[in-house]
Design a protein around this motif. Structure first.
Motif, PDB file in Angstrom:
ATOM      1  N   ASN A 146       0.694  -1.295   0.004  1.00  0.00           N
ATOM      2  CA  ASN A 146      -0.011   0.155  -0.028  1.00  0.00           C
ATOM      3  C   ASN A 146       0.733   1.389  -0.081  1.00  0.00           C
ATOM      4  OD1 ASN A 146      -2.603  -1.329   0.118  1.00  0.00           O
ATOM      5  ND2 ASN A 146      -2.768  -1.362   2.239  1.00  0.00           N
ATOM      6  N   PRO A 147       0.387   2.411  -0.332  1.00  0.00           N
ATOM      7  CA  PRO A 147       1.028   3.444  -0.420  1.00  0.00           C
ATOM      8  C   PRO A 147       1.867   4.144   0.939  1.00  0.00           C
ATOM      9  CG  PRO A 147      -0.959   3.896  -1.432  1.00  0.00           C
ATOM     10  CD  PRO A 147      -0.940   2.640  -0.853  1.00  0.00           C
ATOM     11  N   GLY A 148       1.196   3.468   2.207  1.00  0.00           N
ATOM     12  CA  GLY A 148       1.786   3.996   3.228  1.00  0.00           C
ATOM     13  C   GLY A 148       2.881   3.082   3.935  1.00  0.00           C
ATOM     14  N   THR A 149       3.261   1.943   3.018  1.00  0.00           N
ATOM     15  CA  THR A 149       4.163   0.907   3.486  1.00  0.00           C
ATOM     16  C   THR A 149       5.386   1.206   2.871  1.00  0.00           C
ATOM     17  OG1 THR A 149       2.233  -0.735   3.635  1.00  0.00           O
ATOM     18  CG2 THR A 149       4.578  -1.425   3.405  1.00  0.00           C
ATOM     19  N   ASN A 157      -4.557   4.283  -3.073  1.00  0.00           N
ATOM     20  CA  ASN A 157      -5.111   3.446  -2.018  1.00  0.00           C
ATOM     21  C   ASN A 157      -5.886   2.400  -2.664  1.00  0.00           C
ATOM     22  OD1 ASN A 157      -4.010   4.401   0.381  1.00  0.00           O
ATOM     23  ND2 ASN A 157      -4.979   6.240  -0.047  1.00  0.00           N
ATOM     24  N   PRO A 158      -5.896   1.116  -2.364  1.00  0.00           N
ATOM     25  CA  PRO A 158      -6.351  -0.061  -3.275  1.00  0.00           C
ATOM     26  C   PRO A 158      -8.021  -0.129  -2.819  1.00  0.00           C
ATOM     27  CG  PRO A 158      -5.217  -0.993  -1.439  1.00  0.00           C
ATOM     28  CD  PRO A 158      -4.835   0.411  -1.461  1.00  0.00           C
ATOM     29  N   GLY A 159      -8.870  -0.533  -3.989  1.00  0.00           N
ATOM     30  CA  GLY A 159     -10.062  -0.416  -3.703  1.00  0.00           C
ATOM     31  C   GLY A 159     -11.193   0.169  -4.736  1.00  0.00           C
ATOM     32  N   PHE A 160     -10.601   1.124  -5.513  1.00  0.00           N
ATOM     33  CA  PHE A 160     -11.194   1.638  -6.714  1.00  0.00           C
ATOM     34  C   PHE A 160     -10.212   2.216  -7.787  1.00  0.00           C
ATOM     35  CE2 PHE A 160     -13.092   2.397  -2.520  1.00  0.00           C
ATOM     36  CZ  PHE A 160     -14.713   1.976  -2.745  1.00  0.00           C
ATOM     37  N   GLY A 209      -2.532   2.159 -10.178  1.00  0.00           N
ATOM     38  CA  GLY A 209      -3.254   3.257  -9.464  1.00  0.00           C
ATOM     39  C   GLY A 209      -2.836   4.520 -10.209  1.00  0.00           C
ATOM     40  N   GLY A 210      -3.975   4.896 -10.961  1.00  0.00           N
ATOM     41  CA  GLY A 210      -3.751   6.513 -11.431  1.00  0.00           C
ATOM     42  C   GLY A 210      -2.538   6.699 -12.675  1.00  0.00           C
ATOM     43  N   ILE A 211      -2.399   5.459 -13.282  1.00  0.00           N
ATOM     44  CA  ILE A 211      -1.342   5.284 -14.337  1.00  0.00           C
ATOM     45  C   ILE A 211      -2.036   5.771 -15.554  1.00  0.00           C
ATOM     46  CG2 ILE A 211       0.334   3.952 -15.585  1.00  0.00           C
ATOM     47  CD1 ILE A 211       1.117   4.444 -12.812  1.00  0.00           C
TER      48      ILE A 211
END
Ligand code: DX5
Ligand code: ZN
Length: 228
Positions: free
Chosen positions: A117-120, A141-144, A175-177
């Motif tokens: 995750n982005p916070g890890t 952040n994963p999920g959507f 994510g967001g790529i």
């Protein structure tokens, strides 16, 4: 594989015609097919499980890149392997026994991936590098699908590239790529790129053009080898 790997996420595809979507995106130049499995517990969304992946398998010969956002993951690993996954990625945050999960994926004869995750921090995967073929850096952040790329993840990608030096490990971003952010991630050290909205939004007629634009954005980045 040399050069950027583009892995469209069918999370943004038309779920009413998923088989045809997988076929279309494969024919449009996808290198891998990214399949996002969500459990409504590890992430606040639900998608699909091994039965759907098994049903999609005949629609493409491309590697199935299965991203498990589920906790626990271990009870389901064999089912995803049997369903036709080629790479199975589990989150380092999803449970206390990630080492065991990665061993289990390798024992099933599949490529093992570890997702962060982005916070890890990148250091979380350091003791596990002998067990992985791929590190998946979440850049949202994963999920959507359809979220904005988080720039602080670039530092994590760069650290991973250094930590992985000399090993045959893919560094994948998710994510967001799109055509612009892909260049940032490639410059930081990623060589595999998941894209959902940037490929699927607008429908099948544009898949080839949009995949090519993302590939061009990654390939335009000069510098050292793309894989770590
Ligand atoms: C998010 C998923 C991603 C998602 C990416 O939890 O893991 O694979 O589909 O979608 P975009 O590219 O639209 O951000
Ligand atoms: Zn994903």
């Amino acid at each position: 594989m040399n050069g950027p790997i583009i892995s469209p996420s069918i999370l943004s595809a038309d779920f009413a015609t998923l088989g045809e979507e997988v076929r279309a995106v494969s024919e449009a130049g996808a290198d891998w097919i990214h399949l996002d499995v969500m459990d409504g517990h590890f992430v606040p969304n639900l998608t699909f499980g091994p039965a759907v992946i098994k049903a999609l398998r005949p629609y493409s010969a491309k590697p199935f890149d299965v991203h498990l956002m589920i906790a626990p993951a271990d009870p389901y690993l064999a089912a995803f392997a049997e369903a036709g996954a080629d790479t199975i990625s589990v989150h380092v945050e999803a449970g206390p026994h990630i080492h065991r999960s990665l061993q289990a994926i390798r024992d099933l004869g599949k490529r093992a991936g570890i997702a962060l995750n982005p916070g890890t921090p990148a250091s979380a995967v350091e003791p596990l590098l002998d067990l992985v073929d791929l590190v998946l850096v979440m850049t949202v952040n994963p999920g959507f699908g359809g979220q904005s790329f988080i720039p602080s993840t670039l530092e994590t990608i760069g650290r991973l590239r250094a930590i992985c030096a000399g090993r045959a490990i893919d560094i994948e971003v998710d994510g967001g790529i799109g055509p612009e952010t892909v260049a940032l991630a490639a410059r930081a050290g990623a060589n595999a790129f998941v894209a959902g909205n940037a490929v699927f939004k607008g429908g099948p007629a544009g898949y080839a053009e949009r995949i090519a634009a993302i590939r061009a954005g990654a390939a335009a980045v000069g510098g050292g080898p793309l894989s770590c």
